[in-house]
Scaffold this active site. Structure first.
Site, PDB file in Angstrom:
ATOM      1  N   ILE A   1      -5.218   9.688  -2.658  1.00 46.62           N
ATOM      2  CA  ILE A   1      -5.697   8.856  -1.555  1.00 46.62           C
ATOM      3  C   ILE A   1      -6.215   9.727  -0.422  1.00 46.62           C
ATOM      4  O   ILE A   1      -5.554  10.658   0.027  1.00 46.62           O
ATOM      5  CB  ILE A   1      -4.568   7.931  -1.047  1.00 46.62           C
ATOM      6  CG1 ILE A   1      -4.217   6.892  -2.119  1.00 46.62           C
ATOM      7  CG2 ILE A   1      -4.975   7.224   0.236  1.00 46.62           C
ATOM      8  CD1 ILE A   1      -3.041   6.012  -1.757  1.00 46.62           C
TER       9      ILE A   1
ATOM     10  N   GLU B   1      -3.472   3.130  -7.353  1.00 50.41           N
ATOM     11  CA  GLU B   1      -3.862   4.216  -6.456  1.00 50.41           C
ATOM     12  C   GLU B   1      -2.834   5.343  -6.507  1.00 50.41           C
ATOM     13  O   GLU B   1      -1.823   5.278  -5.798  1.00 50.41           O
ATOM     14  CB  GLU B   1      -3.953   3.717  -5.004  1.00 50.41           C
ATOM     15  CG  GLU B   1      -5.071   2.766  -4.699  1.00 50.41           C
ATOM     16  CD  GLU B   1      -5.216   2.586  -3.191  1.00 50.41           C
ATOM     17  OE1 GLU B   1      -6.273   2.923  -2.664  1.00 50.41           O
ATOM     18  OE2 GLU B   1      -4.254   2.113  -2.558  1.00 50.41           O
TER      19      GLU B   1
ATOM     20  N   ALA C   1     -11.236   3.539   1.325  1.00 53.94           N
ATOM     21  CA  ALA C   1     -11.054   3.601   2.775  1.00 53.94           C
ATOM     22  C   ALA C   1     -11.916   4.679   3.412  1.00 53.94           C
ATOM     23  O   ALA C   1     -13.014   4.413   3.896  1.00 53.94           O
ATOM     24  CB  ALA C   1      -9.585   3.820   3.110  1.00 53.94           C
TER      25      ALA C   1
ATOM     26  N   HIS D   1       0.848  -1.193   0.000  1.00 59.55           N
ATOM     27  CA  HIS D   1       0.000   0.000   0.000  1.00 59.55           C
ATOM     28  C   HIS D   1       0.883   1.241   0.000  1.00 59.55           C
ATOM     29  O   HIS D   1       2.011   1.216   0.505  1.00 59.55           O
ATOM     30  CB  HIS D   1      -0.918   0.008   1.227  1.00 59.55           C
ATOM     31  CG  HIS D   1      -1.970   1.056   1.176  1.00 59.55           C
ATOM     32  ND1 HIS D   1      -1.742   2.343   1.590  1.00 59.55           N
ATOM     33  CD2 HIS D   1      -3.261   1.019   0.741  1.00 59.55           C
ATOM     34  CE1 HIS D   1      -2.844   3.051   1.426  1.00 59.55           C
ATOM     35  NE2 HIS D   1      -3.778   2.283   0.905  1.00 59.55           N
TER      36      HIS D   1
END
Length: 226
Positions: A150, A145, A206, A97
């Site tokens: 993000i 991503e 998220a 990530h």
């Protein structure tokens, strides 16, 4: 390679937000489970590391770890071994990530060890080129991503739709069996619908869910775009 989670999947990364401290992680996972049961959507929970066993034992939907390290059981204080994750009842794990980056060769080691245990791997990539490089290690999923998006309010599908489309093309050229997910800024059903239209087979998100006042309602809206 281990079996995957299927297409048109919504993976909810709980991260380490205060909203999912302790038993609140189970509460959010149960909201995910409820929406999955009501809609038939494939929703996956990715809770904080210390809540893996509690969440996996409380819900029937797949649960992923947020990370693994390429360590075997034994002298590995503070590391997360793939076998620990398996023993917690997890179906698989995120790897690399943007908030927990590792070198490509470490990604490869993690994938290999995860697959030996039948764990599904979801590898994150910042760019199209990163995704192409990581595809060589044959994870089940690659989630593109851009890190600058993000946690923001603008979805990658709006800010840079080409990165999703190009990632799909480049990853499939390396390994057509890898499923590509879209992440960063995904907040609603329209964002999900746009990701699918660009060739993605699901989304990784998220804050849009975790920090929502009504996660259940947000999840219902999100899966409407599948």
């Amino acid at each position: 390679m281990s079996s995957d989670l299927g297409s048109k999947v919504v993976i909810v990364n709980f991260k380490a937000y205060a909203e999912v401290d302790g038993v609140k992680a189970v509460d959010l996972a149960k909201a995910c489970e409820k929406v999955a049961a009501e809609t038939g959507a494939k929703i996956v929970a990715c809770p904080p590391m210390v809540e893996l066993s509690a969440v996996a034992g409380a819900v029937s939907i797949p649960v992923l770890s947020q990370n693994i390290d390429p360590k075997k059981p034994g002298s590995a204080t503070g590391w997360i071994t793939p076998s620990m994750v398996k023993a917690c009842g997890c179906a698989g794990t995120l790897i690399n990530h943007a908030e927990h980056k590792v070198a490509p060769e470490v990604v490869g080691q993690c994938i290999e060890m995860a697959h030996e245990l039948g764990l599904v791997t979801v590898v994150c990539a910042n760019t199209v080129e990163d995704a192409k490089v990581l595809a060589a290690y044959a994870p089940e999923y690659i989630a593109v991503e851009p890190p600058e998006l993000i946690g923001g309010d603008v979805s990658v599908t709006s800010a840079d739709p080409a990165i999703v489309k190009n990632t799909v093309e480049q990853v499939k050229a390396v390994n057509p069996n890898i499923r590509v997910l879209c992440g960063a800024g995904v907040k609603n059903g329209k964002d999900v619908e746009a990701a699918i239209a660009l060739g993605a087979e699901g989304v990784l998100l998220a804050s849009g869910v975790v920090k929502a006042k009504d996660p259940y309602a947000v999840l219902k809206d999100l899966v409407s775009g599948l």
